[in-house]
Scaffold this active site. Sequence first.
Site, mmCIF file in Angstrom:
data_model
loop_
_atom_site.group_PDB
_atom_site.id
_atom_site.type_symbol
_atom_site.label_atom_id
_atom_site.label_comp_id
_atom_site.label_asym_id
_atom_site.label_seq_id
_atom_site.Cartn_x
_atom_site.Cartn_y
_atom_site.Cartn_z
ATOM 1 N N ASP A 1 -4.391 2.818 -11.544
ATOM 2 C CA ASP A 1 -4.127 2.164 -12.816
ATOM 3 C C ASP A 1 -3.294 0.923 -12.518
ATOM 4 O OD1 ASP A 1 -3.998 1.628 -15.535
ATOM 5 O OD2 ASP A 1 -3.584 3.707 -16.071
ATOM 6 N N TRP A 2 -3.146 0.053 -13.493
ATOM 7 C CA TRP A 2 -2.594 -1.286 -13.255
ATOM 8 C C TRP A 2 -1.096 -1.212 -12.937
ATOM 9 C CZ3 TRP A 2 -7.257 -1.025 -13.184
ATOM 10 C CH2 TRP A 2 -8.131 -2.115 -13.245
#
Length: 934
Positions: free
Chosen positions: A714-715
Amino acid sequence: MSKFTLDWKQYAALARQAAAEGCVLLENKNNTLPLADGETCAVFGRTQFEYYKSGTGSGGLVNTSYVHDLDYALTESSLTIDVEVKTAYKNWLKDHPFDLGNGWAQEPWCQVEMPLSDELVSGAASRCQTALIVIGRTAGEDRDNAAEKGSWYLTDGEEAMLEIVCRHFSRTVVILNVGNIIDMSFVDRYEPSSVLYIWQGGMEGGSGAVDVITGKVPASGRLSDTIAYHIDDYPSTRNFGCEDTIRYEEDIYVGYRYFETFAKEKVRYPFGYGLSYTTFDVQAALDMCSLPAGLAKGEVSKTDTLHVTYDITNTGDVAGKETVQFYVQKPQGFLGKPSRELIRFAKTELLEPGEGESGILAIDFYSLSSYDDSGITGHAFCYVLEEGTYTILAGTNVRNATEIGSFALTETVALEELSQQLAPRRHLERMTPKTNEDGTLVPIIQAAPVYLQHYSEDTCPQCADYTGDKGYKLDDVKRGIVSMDEFLAQLSDLDLCHIVKGEGMSSPKVTPGTAAAFGGLTPNLTYFGIPAGCCTDGPSGLRMDCGTNAFSLPGGTLLACTFNTSLNADLFEMEGIEMRNNHIESLLGPGMNIHRCPLNGRNFEYFSEDPLLSGVIASAQLEGMGRAGVTGTIKHFCGNNQEYHRRFVDSVISERAVREIYLKGFEIAVKSGYASSIMTTYGSVNGLWTAGNHQLNTDILRGEWGFEGIVMTDWWAEINNAPKDKPSREKFAAMVLAQNDLYMVTSDTTQVMGDLEAALASGRLERRHLTRCAENICRFLMNSPALLRLTGKEAEIELVNVPENAQLTSDFDIVYHDIKGVTTLPLNGISSEKGDSHMFGITTEGFGTFRISITASSESTPLAQMPVSVFVDNQLFGTYSFNGSEGKEVTLSREGGVFGFHHYVRLYFGQGGLTPISITFEPIDIVTSFSDKD
């Protein structure tokens, strides 16, 4: 060269049909719905004008050219809408505008309702046959729901609205425009005639809902969750919203698995429930001849199947669709089991009165098995069929399903031998059933097994030695000229360190406004013919922060409530063509996390409390995108079941619950949906952050399931090396060793190295590990449209029936400017008449607070007003209100937050007469990297 056609009318029709089929009718006294042509209605509730097309956060940020709200759809329908009530709302809304909240996910859960007078409501009741009462809710990324008024509970204003309208009208329809289920006790207090969940249906959602209300489309949605009487009836509630550790004490007893086993009396509406406008006769049977001949002796494998048949006939007066659901009741044995578990389902086509549909479904024995995480059956770490009787049930919801056949095993069979993975490393108490003397099951608490092993085996193969440039391109691998090993041997260690990181958000190397670029992001990687791949949010439609329009899809919960796999596939085929049109390889979705607790703010993106339904719907969506040659990135892998503190919370879950509940949907999507891209979570499962979890990303995903695609973080995710190791955004080596291939995201893959070079120098990381990740990335890109674009073979996309005001293709020629320190950019010569826009890109050295100043002049007098709005990544940064300056230069400034490194700036001129001269960006308080303390 292939060709795809994106027909907007067809796209809209599919979305509208999905929005309609996902509506779930829970109450319908005296056949209040559907409403007849010409029926007079008064509509109450401000959400009729302010429809929630989706929840908040990355899954909802889709720029649409229109949204058909309920007011629009009702006005376009055959109903007669009361003008006096509508006018009263319109006038009140002028002084009570929609509250947008503040920031990324701070939009309020609901809006303030207009107070209603007896005079207004009684007058409407004298003129109208029916009252429609609309209640709206939202929540989303970074913002869970809460057991508070305005979220789970109704507000005082909503209670007052229901009370007065239900008192004056004999026919009332409550319409719930929500992302999650909410408290339904109002049904008892006010006894509305009808209750309809319309969820959040995207840009065609209002039209789809009104199609059901008017009977244009028959009600056919079925609940993908259990609706209990009270929030505390859900066993997960006591362990939700935790700051440091979430203990999954309910274990496998999530949703109906808990209620049907231990607490039937606590259920208001059961899983799979939903009313229709017609009646059906449903007949089903277990085909005993389909059972393996040696079954009783334990001669059965995980791929053996049994067959069930069904015959469904419409016995009513109007057309409709019905869903048949098949469940299994397993013997309790040593493990303990839920009273029933969903194993298959099927939805009919539209059946006219008297018309029927028949079908045969195959069910593999693997879906009937249970996981032994302790060895209590004699088969530790195996999927087993315990001895005893297996009963197959069929019905139209979990509660009314009845027995259609059974078979018995005289001994326990181990269907699949595995190894312990992802078990808790500390004490966990979990729920398990105990049988009373009267045969009823009650929950008791026992300790779950803890982790026995210490390390995963390093199974990474050796790679070819570095050769340097041999002239091979990635397309040569695609054409079979060279092997992947020979191709990757050309890449230096530095090249390999670069390829395992993506860039974004809004990287100028791919489609403007999208979430990330990955693959060929450096000149050297591009030289070897590795294209730059593109991915973007999200499950509800393409998020492009530069302002490009996209189609806003219904939310995941609504799509699951359709129980319609073919409709989901057809809808996402159109989504796939839209992705091709915007040069996007992978959608960041479907979202697949389990609805463990109704308070999870992001449930609107996810499907269900049931893993099989989640996996089957996700597989259908992946199939649809695959028809267009693109795919989705299924997320969040795994255990992301609350938003609060999601980066830091440790989910403590038994291995059995991980495998049977929280991984099962992903497993189905990998094996049946052929998923080729997966995103891990922000948080930790049993002490290890998922981005660096070898057991999750290699041992289970690739070793057990045979996955051959890419895994991305995920970012700006944290990673750790071991359970007690502090997580960090710099520990890329742990990610690579775990075979989480891509770190998402960096500002520049050549500048952000993390600990890769140090790990290589120390020997903790080897070239072979980087090569393995590079192979996964290159294989994905090699089979994607990105390589076709690079080699001039991309398909032609034809756009048909596009709305006049829609910009459906991104501007791939946006000019970018580097912002270093205080930077001034000229605006001379740009068009600045009323309604004009000017867009450009910027790359900053950091993120935080910036001062943006605009210098302009005007020949007008000071009485003239000429506003200029500045949007950063399609979010309003501020409006600069210039007055006429009689030719003098004037500078106006505003300060605000800017997140990330790459941005799109758009100037919108609300009035003509202004001569723009320059725009200046001044960093006020910024950081230059995503450090651990951010």
